[in-house]
Design a protein around this motif. Structure first.
Motif, PDB file in Angstrom:
ATOM      1  N   ARG A  46       0.860  -1.173   0.000  1.00 20.53           N
ATOM      2  CA  ARG A  46       0.000   0.000   0.000  1.00 20.53           C
ATOM      3  C   ARG A  46       0.902   1.230   0.000  1.00 20.53           C
ATOM      4  NH1 ARG A  46      -3.139  -2.950   3.996  1.00 20.53           N
ATOM      5  NH2 ARG A  46      -5.015  -3.785   3.014  1.00 20.53           N
ATOM      6  N   VAL A  47       0.616   2.152  -0.904  1.00 19.68           N
ATOM      7  CA  VAL A  47       1.442   3.345  -1.080  1.00 19.68           C
ATOM      8  C   VAL A  47       0.621   4.571  -0.699  1.00 19.68           C
ATOM      9  CG1 VAL A  47       2.749   4.737  -2.725  1.00 19.68           C
ATOM     10  CG2 VAL A  47       2.745   2.243  -2.944  1.00 19.68           C
TER      11      VAL A  47
ATOM     12  N   ALA B 150     -11.459   8.066  -5.173  1.00 16.88           N
ATOM     13  CA  ALA B 150     -11.952   6.773  -4.708  1.00 16.88           C
ATOM     14  C   ALA B 150     -11.746   5.699  -5.769  1.00 16.88           C
ATOM     15  CB  ALA B 150     -13.425   6.877  -4.335  1.00 16.88           C
ATOM     16  N   LEU B 151     -11.996   6.047  -7.033  1.00 15.91           N
ATOM     17  CA  LEU B 151     -11.824   5.073  -8.114  1.00 15.91           C
ATOM     18  C   LEU B 151     -10.346   4.732  -8.301  1.00 15.91           C
ATOM     19  CD1 LEU B 151     -12.982   3.390 -10.424  1.00 15.91           C
ATOM     20  CD2 LEU B 151     -12.884   5.446 -11.872  1.00 15.91           C
ATOM     21  N   HIS B 152      -9.503   5.747  -8.331  1.00 12.75           N
ATOM     22  CA  HIS B 152      -8.067   5.532  -8.534  1.00 12.75           C
ATOM     23  C   HIS B 152      -7.464   4.690  -7.417  1.00 12.75           C
ATOM     24  CE1 HIS B 152      -3.759   6.742  -8.466  1.00 12.75           C
ATOM     25  NE2 HIS B 152      -3.884   6.663  -9.778  1.00 12.75           N
ATOM     26  N   SER B 153      -7.877   4.947  -6.184  1.00 14.26           N
ATOM     27  CA  SER B 153      -7.283   4.243  -5.045  1.00 14.26           C
ATOM     28  C   SER B 153      -7.939   2.891  -4.779  1.00 14.26           C
ATOM     29  CB  SER B 153      -7.366   5.114  -3.791  1.00 14.26           C
ATOM     30  OG  SER B 153      -8.715   5.414  -3.459  1.00 14.26           O
ATOM     31  N   SER B 154      -9.013   2.568  -5.497  1.00 17.92           N
ATOM     32  CA  SER B 154      -9.673   1.270  -5.304  1.00 17.92           C
ATOM     33  C   SER B 154      -9.030   0.160  -6.123  1.00 17.92           C
ATOM     34  CB  SER B 154     -11.157   1.365  -5.689  1.00 17.92           C
ATOM     35  OG  SER B 154     -11.311   1.547  -7.097  1.00 17.92           O
ATOM     36  N   ALA B 155      -8.274   0.533  -7.137  1.00 15.14           N
ATOM     37  CA  ALA B 155      -7.701  -0.457  -8.057  1.00 15.14           C
ATOM     38  C   ALA B 155      -6.412  -1.054  -7.501  1.00 15.14           C
ATOM     39  CB  ALA B 155      -7.428   0.186  -9.412  1.00 15.14           C
ATOM     40  N   GLU B 156      -6.109  -2.269  -7.933  1.00 13.88           N
ATOM     41  CA  GLU B 156      -4.803  -2.874  -7.664  1.00 13.88           C
ATOM     42  C   GLU B 156      -3.981  -2.786  -8.940  1.00 13.88           C
ATOM     43  OE1 GLU B 156      -3.524  -6.645  -5.194  1.00 13.88           O
ATOM     44  OE2 GLU B 156      -3.991  -7.262  -7.243  1.00 13.88           O
ATOM     45  N   TYR B 157      -2.771  -2.283  -8.812  1.00 13.09           N
ATOM     46  CA  TYR B 157      -1.909  -2.025  -9.968  1.00 13.09           C
ATOM     47  C   TYR B 157      -0.744  -3.015  -9.995  1.00 13.09           C
ATOM     48  CZ  TYR B 157      -4.420   2.403 -10.045  1.00 13.09           C
ATOM     49  OH  TYR B 157      -5.409   3.354 -10.088  1.00 13.09           O
ATOM     50  N   ARG B 158      -0.388  -3.420 -11.185  1.00 15.55           N
ATOM     51  CA  ARG B 158       0.763  -4.310 -11.384  1.00 15.55           C
ATOM     52  C   ARG B 158       1.945  -3.510 -11.908  1.00 15.55           C
ATOM     53  NH1 ARG B 158       1.824  -9.758 -12.576  1.00 15.55           N
ATOM     54  NH2 ARG B 158       3.657 -10.068 -13.881  1.00 15.55           N
ATOM     55  N   VAL B 159       3.100  -3.693 -11.308  1.00 13.01           N
ATOM     56  CA  VAL B 159       4.332  -3.087 -11.824  1.00 13.01           C
ATOM     57  C   VAL B 159       4.780  -3.935 -13.016  1.00 13.01           C
ATOM     58  CG1 VAL B 159       6.695  -2.397 -11.342  1.00 13.01           C
ATOM     59  CG2 VAL B 159       4.968  -2.264  -9.527  1.00 13.01           C
TER      60      VAL B 159
ATOM     61  N   ILE C 141       0.600  -2.978  -6.246  1.00 18.85           N
ATOM     62  CA  ILE C 141       0.408  -1.915  -5.268  1.00 18.85           C
ATOM     63  C   ILE C 141      -1.032  -1.424  -5.302  1.00 18.85           C
ATOM     64  CG2 ILE C 141       2.806  -1.164  -5.549  1.00 18.85           C
ATOM     65  CD1 ILE C 141       1.671   1.371  -6.888  1.00 18.85           C
ATOM     66  N   GLN C 142      -1.444  -0.825  -4.193  1.00 16.83           N
ATOM     67  CA  GLN C 142      -2.710  -0.096  -4.112  1.00 16.83           C
ATOM     68  C   GLN C 142      -2.415   1.224  -3.425  1.00 16.83           C
ATOM     69  OE1 GLN C 142      -5.955  -2.238  -2.339  1.00 16.83           O
ATOM     70  NE2 GLN C 142      -7.472  -0.759  -3.017  1.00 16.83           N
ATOM     71  N   PHE C 143      -2.998   2.306  -3.944  1.00 19.26           N
ATOM     72  CA  PHE C 143      -2.773   3.618  -3.371  1.00 19.26           C
ATOM     73  C   PHE C 143      -3.711   3.836  -2.185  1.00 19.26           C
ATOM     74  CE2 PHE C 143      -1.396   4.246  -7.840  1.00 19.26           C
ATOM     75  CZ  PHE C 143      -0.085   4.598  -7.583  1.00 19.26           C
ATOM     76  N   ARG C 144      -3.172   4.468  -1.137  1.00 20.38           N
ATOM     77  CA  ARG C 144      -3.953   4.764   0.071  1.00 20.38           C
ATOM     78  C   ARG C 144      -3.987   6.271   0.283  1.00 20.38           C
ATOM     79  NH1 ARG C 144      -2.938   5.520   5.616  1.00 20.38           N
ATOM     80  NH2 ARG C 144      -0.672   5.256   5.373  1.00 20.38           N
ATOM     81  N   PRO C 145      -5.169   6.889   0.149  1.00 18.16           N
ATOM     82  CA  PRO C 145      -5.246   8.341   0.352  1.00 18.16           C
ATOM     83  C   PRO C 145      -4.880   8.723   1.785  1.00 18.16           C
ATOM     84  CG  PRO C 145      -7.235   7.513  -0.731  1.00 18.16           C
ATOM     85  CD  PRO C 145      -6.473   6.317  -0.244  1.00 18.16           C
TER      86      PRO C 145
ATOM     87  N   MET D 240       6.137   2.394   2.907  1.00 15.37           N
ATOM     88  CA  MET D 240       5.162   1.531   2.257  1.00 15.37           C
ATOM     89  C   MET D 240       4.793   0.396   3.210  1.00 15.37           C
ATOM     90  SD  MET D 240       6.123   1.222  -1.781  1.00 15.37           S
ATOM     91  CE  MET D 240       7.378  -0.016  -1.539  1.00 15.37           C
ATOM     92  N   GLU D 241       3.538  -0.004   3.147  1.00 20.40           N
ATOM     93  CA  GLU D 241       3.066  -1.123   3.953  1.00 20.40           C
ATOM     94  C   GLU D 241       2.975  -2.369   3.082  1.00 20.40           C
ATOM     95  OE1 GLU D 241      -1.038  -2.535   6.241  1.00 20.40           O
ATOM     96  OE2 GLU D 241      -0.870  -0.494   5.409  1.00 20.40           O
ATOM     97  N   GLU D 242       3.733  -3.397   3.441  1.00 20.48           N
ATOM     98  CA  GLU D 242       3.639  -4.635   2.664  1.00 20.48           C
ATOM     99  C   GLU D 242       2.436  -5.436   3.147  1.00 20.48           C
ATOM    100  OE1 GLU D 242       6.423  -8.282   0.955  1.00 20.48           O
ATOM    101  OE2 GLU D 242       7.272  -6.802   2.332  1.00 20.48           O
ATOM    102  N   VAL D 243       1.684  -5.967   2.179  1.00 23.57           N
ATOM    103  CA  VAL D 243       0.447  -6.693   2.465  1.00 23.57           C
ATOM    104  C   VAL D 243       0.660  -8.152   2.150  1.00 23.57           C
ATOM    105  CG1 VAL D 243      -2.017  -6.852   1.943  1.00 23.57           C
ATOM    106  CG2 VAL D 243      -0.868  -4.637   1.843  1.00 23.57           C
ATOM    107  N   ALA D 244       0.207  -9.026   3.031  1.00 21.43           N
ATOM    108  CA  ALA D 244       0.339 -10.460   2.789  1.00 21.43           C
ATOM    109  C   ALA D 244      -0.425 -10.846   1.541  1.00 21.43           C
ATOM    110  CB  ALA D 244      -0.197 -11.245   4.000  1.00 21.43           C
TER     111      ALA D 244
END
Length: 238
Positions: free
Chosen positions: A90-91, A119-128, A209-213, A233-237
């Motif tokens: 989470r970024v 809300a839409l931008h931060s709801s998505a999961e993005y692949r590097v 990653i997922q963005f966190r407002p 950054m918070e690493e998520v299991a």
């Protein structure tokens, strides 16, 4: 999957896995890079993964290009790729502000309120998909279709490090300050590139990653934590 070996000068080959972009193809590129890191071929000095190909730099005094090409094709046979990706983070992002100067205009263009766009931008999961253009610059797939937007007609001459952008069908996080024609909607205090860290690049191809407002005050706290040696950054299991 039909791969092609393409020469790139006297010291590099490109293994082109496809003429299209997909998570599966990108996962295969990363799997080949990981396999070469775990089971090195003598003479291979470095690999550079891209969306759909892998550049392999080598020492021709140790291995010849033709032999290396054959060895790379052999490695691909039976290689198992994980499209789910490697790590998840989470970024934190402060949306809007000076670094996110395109937020309001982009929201108006999409006939959305700025909060709805966030809300839409931060709801998505993005692949590097790849790291490139600048040290640590992350090209991100997974941008919601409603937010797909062409780049600016003329690039701005300076965008600050950490700026979170949209360009076409991709999202991005700027790793260093510099010019850009992307549209920027926020900024993260996270430093994707820091040459004095033991690991200069925080993200790698295949990460998600997922963005966190966050608000400005929390961002300042995160920046202070980063200055003391943290990543922010918070690493998520998985």
């Amino acid at each position: 999957m039909t791969a092609r070996i393409l020469p790139c000068g006297a010291r590099a080959l490109t293994v082109e896995l496809s003429d299209r972009i997909s998570e599966e193809i990108n996962a295969a590129v990363i799997a080949l890079a990981d396999d070469l890191a775990g089971r090195p071929i003598p003479g291979v000095e470095e690999t550079v993964p891209t969306y759909r190909s892998l550049m392999v730099l080598y020492d021709p005094a140790i291995v010849r290009g033709k032999a290396l090409g054959a060895a790379l094709l052999e490695r691909l046979r039976g290689l198992k790729a994980d499209a789910a990706g490697h790590r998840r983070f989470r970024v934190p992002v402060v949306y809007g502000g000076a670094a996110g100067e395109d937020l309001d205009a982009l929201a108006a263009m999409k006939e959305m309120a700025p909060d709805e766009l966030i809300a839409l931008h931060s709801s998505a999961e993005y692949r590097v998909y790849m790291i490139g253009f600048a040290p640590g610059f992350a090209y991100l797939g997974g941008l919601p279709e409603r937010l797909h937007t062409p780049r600016l007609p003329a690039p701005r001459q300076r965008i600050e490090a950490g700026a979170v952008g949209i360009g076409g069908q991709q999202a991005s996080i700027s790793s260093v300050a510099g010019p850009s024609g992307w549209r920027f909607i926020g900024q993260t205090p996270v430093r994707l590139f820091d040459p004095v860290r033991p690991q200069p690049f925080l993200l790698a191809a295949g990460d998600r990653i997922q963005f966190r407002p966050v608000g400005a005050e929390e961002a300042r706290d995160i920046a202070a934590y980063i200055a003391s040696g943290g990543t922010g950054m918070e690493e998520v299991a998985a």
